[in-house]
Design a protein around this motif. Sequence first.
Motif, PDB file in Angstrom:
ATOM      1  N   LEU A 272       0.817  -1.218   0.000  1.00 41.44           N
ATOM      2  CA  LEU A 272       0.000   0.000   0.000  1.00 41.44           C
ATOM      3  C   LEU A 272       0.846   1.261   0.000  1.00 41.44           C
ATOM      4  N   GLY A 273       2.025   1.179   0.617  1.00 38.49           N
ATOM      5  CA  GLY A 273       2.889   2.344   0.705  1.00 38.49           C
ATOM      6  C   GLY A 273       2.612   3.162   1.951  1.00 38.49           C
ATOM      7  N   CYS A 274       3.395   4.208   2.145  1.00 41.86           N
ATOM      8  CA  CYS A 274       3.213   5.052   3.331  1.00 41.86           C
ATOM      9  C   CYS A 274       2.822   6.481   2.940  1.00 41.86           C
ATOM     10  N   VAL A 275       3.540   7.081   1.999  1.00 48.44           N
ATOM     11  CA  VAL A 275       3.211   8.426   1.529  1.00 48.44           C
ATOM     12  C   VAL A 275       2.053   8.395   0.528  1.00 48.44           C
ATOM     13  N   GLN A 276       2.073   7.405  -0.354  1.00 43.30           N
ATOM     14  CA  GLN A 276       1.083   7.355  -1.435  1.00 43.30           C
ATOM     15  C   GLN A 276      -0.374   7.324  -0.958  1.00 43.30           C
ATOM     16  N   PRO A 277      -0.732   6.499   0.055  1.00 39.48           N
ATOM     17  CA  PRO A 277      -2.133   6.505   0.502  1.00 39.48           C
ATOM     18  C   PRO A 277      -2.588   7.854   1.041  1.00 39.48           C
ATOM     19  N   ALA A 278      -1.637   8.642   1.545  1.00 36.90           N
ATOM     20  CA  ALA A 278      -1.987   9.961   2.058  1.00 36.90           C
ATOM     21  C   ALA A 278      -2.121  10.989   0.933  1.00 36.90           C
TER      22      ALA A 278
ATOM     23  N   VAL B  82       6.219  18.215 -25.983  1.00 37.82           N
ATOM     24  CA  VAL B  82       5.496  17.226 -26.800  1.00 37.82           C
ATOM     25  C   VAL B  82       3.985  17.474 -26.789  1.00 37.82           C
ATOM     26  N   LYS B  83       3.564  18.532 -26.095  1.00 38.93           N
ATOM     27  CA  LYS B  83       2.166  18.980 -26.084  1.00 38.93           C
ATOM     28  C   LYS B  83       1.168  17.856 -25.746  1.00 38.93           C
ATOM     29  N   PRO B  84       1.325  17.239 -24.592  1.00 41.20           N
ATOM     30  CA  PRO B  84       0.400  16.161 -24.234  1.00 41.20           C
ATOM     31  C   PRO B  84      -0.883  16.692 -23.598  1.00 41.20           C
ATOM     32  N   ASP B  85      -1.891  15.841 -23.596  1.00 37.64           N
ATOM     33  CA  ASP B  85      -3.115  16.145 -22.854  1.00 37.64           C
ATOM     34  C   ASP B  85      -2.965  15.763 -21.386  1.00 37.64           C
ATOM     35  N   VAL B  86      -2.151  14.745 -21.134  1.00 39.43           N
ATOM     36  CA  VAL B  86      -1.967  14.242 -19.779  1.00 39.43           C
ATOM     37  C   VAL B  86      -0.585  13.602 -19.679  1.00 39.43           C
ATOM     38  N   ILE B  87      -0.047  13.586 -18.473  1.00 36.14           N
ATOM     39  CA  ILE B  87       1.238  12.941 -18.212  1.00 36.14           C
ATOM     40  C   ILE B  87       0.965  11.680 -17.407  1.00 36.14           C
ATOM     41  N   ALA B  88       1.612  10.587 -17.772  1.00 36.61           N
ATOM     42  CA  ALA B  88       1.511   9.337 -17.019  1.00 36.61           C
ATOM     43  C   ALA B  88       2.856   9.046 -16.368  1.00 36.61           C
ATOM     44  N   ALA B  89       2.814   8.585 -15.128  1.00 39.06           N
ATOM     45  CA  ALA B  89       4.039   8.223 -14.408  1.00 39.06           C
ATOM     46  C   ALA B  89       3.727   7.061 -13.474  1.00 39.06           C
ATOM     47  N   GLY B  90       4.763   6.361 -13.056  1.00 42.35           N
ATOM     48  CA  GLY B  90       4.573   5.190 -12.205  1.00 42.35           C
ATOM     49  C   GLY B  90       5.124   5.341 -10.808  1.00 42.35           C
ATOM     50  N   ASN B  91       5.274   6.583 -10.347  1.00 43.44           N
ATOM     51  CA  ASN B  91       5.853   6.804  -9.024  1.00 43.44           C
ATOM     52  C   ASN B  91       5.269   8.066  -8.410  1.00 43.44           C
ATOM     53  N   ILE B  92       4.762   7.959  -7.195  1.00 44.82           N
ATOM     54  CA  ILE B  92       4.098   9.085  -6.534  1.00 44.82           C
ATOM     55  C   ILE B  92       5.048  10.265  -6.317  1.00 44.82           C
TER      56      ILE B  92
ATOM     57  N   ILE C 266       3.814  -3.910  -6.840  1.00 48.54           N
ATOM     58  CA  ILE C 266       4.120  -2.584  -6.284  1.00 48.54           C
ATOM     59  C   ILE C 266       3.840  -1.523  -7.343  1.00 48.54           C
ATOM     60  N   ASN C 267       3.095  -0.495  -6.963  1.00 43.58           N
ATOM     61  CA  ASN C 267       2.731   0.560  -7.910  1.00 43.58           C
ATOM     62  C   ASN C 267       3.426   1.887  -7.606  1.00 43.58           C
ATOM     63  N   ALA C 268       4.463   1.860  -6.777  1.00 41.15           N
ATOM     64  CA  ALA C 268       5.337   3.017  -6.553  1.00 41.15           C
ATOM     65  C   ALA C 268       6.749   2.528  -6.839  1.00 41.15           C
ATOM     66  N   SER C 269       7.305   2.943  -7.963  1.00 39.19           N
ATOM     67  CA  SER C 269       8.538   2.318  -8.437  1.00 39.19           C
ATOM     68  C   SER C 269       9.729   2.538  -7.505  1.00 39.19           C
ATOM     69  N   GLY C 270       9.709   3.634  -6.723  1.00 38.27           N
ATOM     70  CA  GLY C 270      10.783   3.832  -5.754  1.00 38.27           C
ATOM     71  C   GLY C 270      10.797   2.724  -4.716  1.00 38.27           C
TER      72      GLY C 270
END
Length: 431
Positions: free
Chosen positions: A188-194, A385-395, A261-265
């Motif tokens: 679940l993580g510690c920072v991410q749920p908050a 690159v003029k995106p509509d949205v940015i995707a990332a895998g780390n909070i 795990i969904n927070a790559s760090g």
Amino acid sequence: MQTKFTPEQLQDPAIQEADSILRKCVHCGFCTATCPTYVLLGDELDSPRGRIYLIKDMLENDKPASEKVVKHIDRCLSCLSCLSTCPSGVDYMHLVDQARARIEETYTRPPMDRLTRAMLAFVMPNTSRFRAAMTAARLGRPFAGIMPKQLRTMLELAPGKLPPMTKTNKPGTFKAAGPRRKRVALLLGCVQPALDPRINDATVRLLNRLGIEVVAPPEAGCCGALVHHMGREAEGQDYARNNVRAWMKEIEGDGLDAIVINASGCGTTVKDYGHMLSRDPAWAEKAAKVSGLTMDISEFLTSLDLPEPKIDVSGLTVAYHSACSLQHGQQVKLPPKQLLSGAGFKVKDVPEAHLCCGSAGTYNLTQPEIAGKLLARKCANIESVKPDVIAAGNIGCMTQIGQGTHIPIVHTVELLDWAHGGPKPAGMTGA
């Protein structure tokens, strides 16, 4: 690289490891071209090669860490871009870990630095403490201008409002929809749920729809990355043992097909538990098993046969930000982009994608000036690159980049959940 450790020094397994790592370095300097701090500052000592020389001198001569060593090691982001670049396989990650542990043992930091680090180590690994600290930060923000620099940065980075905690951000078992195909544990993580509980919500929703049962054991907690990278080696190992114990219960009970795990760090650290506890005979085998089962959410989803997406998202351009801990630390580069493209999104790579955004755990708090410059550079590259949205895998990346651009940034799994029948990510309002 030649080394001059004495036979007595080489009796220490840690020195044996350092000696082996150092001897692989051929001084080629390829790492300097991809090191964010060298690219930014142009100082050899702020490159992996320069830091390797400093660490070698400190360890060979059995010296306490000097102010010079601390300055340049502290400036290292641990982005591990050098690992992706090095043609000789120099294990810089574990060498710099040793250096940080030695700094913690032998160097007395200035009082404000000690206070900041102690506060981060106490607050951030605990979700309840972190939420309380964020609430206090909102109250303190009007006084940011009179605060010391590091505290001022903490106040500025604190969100204006925290979202409410949700059921899937608390320990429990979340049943598969229909017949169970697999069973996984989710950290679940510690920072991410908050900061953003919607990431775990989307992860559990998507996995459940795919027939995956998800368990979040109540005993599992912080991965230990934060204190580990501060050089607090024993504390980091304690967090690792705690999680290994929790997950081994599940492995030996109803079984686990993976630890997702969904927070790559966090993922980079958990995948390293086998190394972190390799010299502890009571835990080495169990830790190696846990590390072997650990997968980033994008890796796990790629291993499944995903159904056709349920909505048409082909009109949306996504800039994929590849978190350093994912692309360099775990060497997971293609799966997130393949998944997004497979879901119908138009995916664009970001120029200078190998360079860190400046988040790097607590780096944006302890080295705010360098982190700010890296953030500006990263946001300019993303916006190009003029995106509509940015995707990332780390909070951490999401929080950092969100400070520097108006473009919405969401977790990769939120976009995948949406395309496969979940709600539109809340962070995409107006996109």
